[in-house]
Design an enzyme around this catalytic site. Sequence first.
Site: not given
Length: 441
Positions: A66-68, A125, A132, A136, A205-207
Amino acid sequence: MRTISPSEARGAATAGSDALVAVGLSHRTAPIDVRERFALGERRRAEWVENLTARPGVSECVVLSTCNRTECYLAGSDAETLDRLGREALCGVSGLGATGESYLATLEGASAVRHLFRVTGGLESLIVGEPQIQGQVRGAYRDGRPTVGPVLHRLFQSALEVGGRVRADTSIASGVTSIPGAAVGLARKVFGSLDDRSVLVLGTGEMGRLTVQCLKREGARRVFLASRDPARAERVSRPLDALPMRRSAALAALDRVDLVVACTESEAAFLRAEHLRGPRKGRAQLVILDIAVPRNVDPRVAGISDVFLYNIDDLRQVVDRARAAREYERERAEAIIERHVAKYRAWRRSRRADPAVRALRDTARRLVADAVAARAPYPDDADEALRLASHAALNKVLHGPTRAIRWLAERSDGEECLRRVEPWLGEETRDVRGEKWGESG
């Protein structure tokens, strides 16, 4: 000879798997310029996992990227082997070699279980409680099904249950709980009000959709939503009351907007300094929020006059205030997680009985078959012969379990053991529907 199905083959391979390891990095252990080097996009993830599970010692694998975070959950016969192979594979993605390995952390057994439960519950998170991550984790589990066996199946099913329970039984998800929400909150602090601002969102997309929704709630009236695919931009924009644009046209029109939010799944930065060299046409400044990993915006853009660039790591100030306000809910969530960790550990321990259970059932089938065969051909009273054969087989089948029960009774805690076992001994035999590893939830 009967052909063995893929699920049977994986079951045989994982029957002796006793190790569970999680290897990876997150926003807690690595800055964004390192995290983006480890990011595994959807296009290459499946091939990467397939290559890893082909290595001796790796029976199951799921990757959460994921992003993080980029985290690899592995099951196999030996924790040390899983750790080594997982680190080698992840460092191969990053191209950083030994430097990259210093950012990786390894968790084993119950620690790995607890970590995934905390991740799915939103406690790990950047925005505590963000919703989200649940989707994911579910997506990572779904995409990993070709390389999922009983250990990771149970782990991810349990993690998704934990995530649901945490959000249903606590208020951990109240307030600012998403990265887009935090980004829009930061923009509101910069501009004061978004009512009269022109905003460009790069990504459908979702973001991207969440970002547009947050902008609309904050009063932004003129929001452009850009995609490389004009038809997709049109389709996604319509229900959001946004203005669709082709990405190339949007990059040529940056002088007409006040705020840009970049959140595409591109694997390389596409918004570069040359897109911002023209005059601003009366606008004093441009704020760019790059909440994608890998980043969508070349970091050198920050050096341009009157351009203010923030990335996902710059949201920490907004996030820290929200985290402090939800500390009590975090404690309640931790209690839920610990209960489910204990349940998962009990299930793992119960798997130690699998070989004994299989041996008992195989022996029972063999003894019944042998007893029936010894009575054939049947005399005139075939029913009586079959009854006697079954009775003889049953005595042989029960001999081993009877000795085991007596052994339990002889233990110092025998009375407690028998008290727990007796309810099961009285249950009628019944068919139990087997759960296929990749087909529930």
